[in-house]
Design an enzyme around this catalytic site. Structure first.
Site, PDB file in Angstrom:
ATOM      1  N   CYS A   1       0.786  -1.189  -0.160  1.00 51.18           N
ATOM      2  CA  CYS A   1      -0.193   0.001  -0.058  1.00 51.18           C
ATOM      3  C   CYS A   1       0.946   1.126   0.043  1.00 51.18           C
ATOM      4  CB  CYS A   1      -0.805   0.109   1.210  1.00 51.18           C
ATOM      5  SG  CYS A   1      -2.094   1.635   1.453  1.00 51.18           S
TER       6      CYS A   1
ATOM      7  N   HIS B   1      -9.164  -3.564  -2.472  1.00 45.80           N
ATOM      8  CA  HIS B   1      -8.269  -2.695  -1.404  1.00 45.80           C
ATOM      9  C   HIS B   1      -8.632  -1.292  -1.461  1.00 45.80           C
ATOM     10  CE1 HIS B   1      -3.798  -1.915  -0.226  1.00 45.80           C
ATOM     11  NE2 HIS B   1      -4.302  -0.611  -0.922  1.00 45.80           N
ATOM     12  N   GLU B   2      -8.852  -0.731  -2.668  1.00 43.89           N
ATOM     13  CA  GLU B   2      -9.102   0.727  -2.732  1.00 43.89           C
ATOM     14  C   GLU B   2     -10.667   0.852  -1.987  1.00 43.89           C
ATOM     15  OE1 GLU B   2      -7.115   2.740  -3.410  1.00 43.89           O
ATOM     16  OE2 GLU B   2      -5.595   1.010  -4.242  1.00 43.89           O
TER      17      GLU B   2
ATOM     18  N   HIS C   1     -10.163   1.161   1.463  1.00 45.06           N
ATOM     19  CA  HIS C   1      -9.482   2.794   2.059  1.00 45.06           C
ATOM     20  C   HIS C   1     -10.848   3.630   2.493  1.00 45.06           C
ATOM     21  CE1 HIS C   1      -5.430   2.799   2.164  1.00 45.06           C
ATOM     22  NE2 HIS C   1      -5.197   2.015   0.641  1.00 45.06           N
TER      23      HIS C   1
END
Length: 214
Positions: free
Chosen positions: A126, A168-169, A172
């Site tokens: 990351c 993953h995004e 966030h």
């Protein structure tokens, strides 16, 4: 949604970020903005400012370089992320990880849900946790919904490495870092991953470092 004054402050914050030109500073772990979650985008920036912000995210992601970047990673608590992956990997890695090229695209208000029960585990890094990687087991296939930067509906199934990127995004945007989902015993420096664990799968790392794979 926020009050008019809150929306104005957010737009002003983005204007200030963009005034510097070039890649935006990337926020690293320990900054509260990465943990607070985000508010849905509903026109807070306006079309012109949104377009400029998206372009700045693209420039920043490519400069880092990375394959995705979420608004909180540049200090903006909006539910917006960008992804792009040219997938410059050997054929063997591509086949094992399902890593295929992804064009640049914008995810607005994205959400995902697993498709099926298959999970895949690979080392993941990351831009907001520089210098480190860890193995994360994630659904191998997900359905992603949301919109693009023009407000057009997004409803698409992603598999392989693209599924990992969108998870993953989107995480966030919920205040979740990949480390929250990682096998803690797998945590390795970039150097260690390059020198020891560069195989297409993390099986050797699991045996040597003592963690389980799905």
């Amino acid at each position: 949604m926020g009050t008019p004054s809150e929306r104005a402050r957010l737009a002003e914050r983005v204007e200030q970020l963009l005034a510097g030109g070039g890649p935006l500073p990337i926020v690293v772990a320990g900054e509260p903005v990465l943990r607070r979650g985000t508010e849905r985008y509903d026109g807070q920036l306006g079309p012109a400012l949104l377009a400029r912000f998206v372009e700045a995210l693209r420039v920043t992601m490519r400069s880092a370089p990375g394959v995705g970047l979420a608004a909180p990673q540049v200090g903006v608590p909006l539910r917006i992320a960008v992804i792009e992956d040219p997938a410059p990997v050997p054929e063997g890695v591509r086949l094992v990880r399902g890593r295929v090229p992804q064009p640049f695209r914008v995810l607005v208000n994205p959400a995902y849900e697993p498709v099926g029960g298959t999970r895949a585990a690979f080392f993941e890094g990351c831009l907001s946790v520089p210098g480190w990687q860890a193995v994360v087991a994630r659904p191998a296939e997900v359905r992603l919904t949301g919109q693009d930067e023009h407000g057009r509906a997004l409803d698409e199934v992603f598999s392989g490495w693209p599924a990992r990127i969108v998870q993953h995004e989107t995480d966030h945007l919920d205040g979740v870092l990949y480390l929250d989902r990682a096998e803690s015993r797998s945590l390795s420096s970039h150097q260690a991953v390059t020198e020891r664990w560069s195989q297409p799968t993390p099986q050797e790392a699991a045996r040597a470092l003592g963690f389980e794979l799905p």
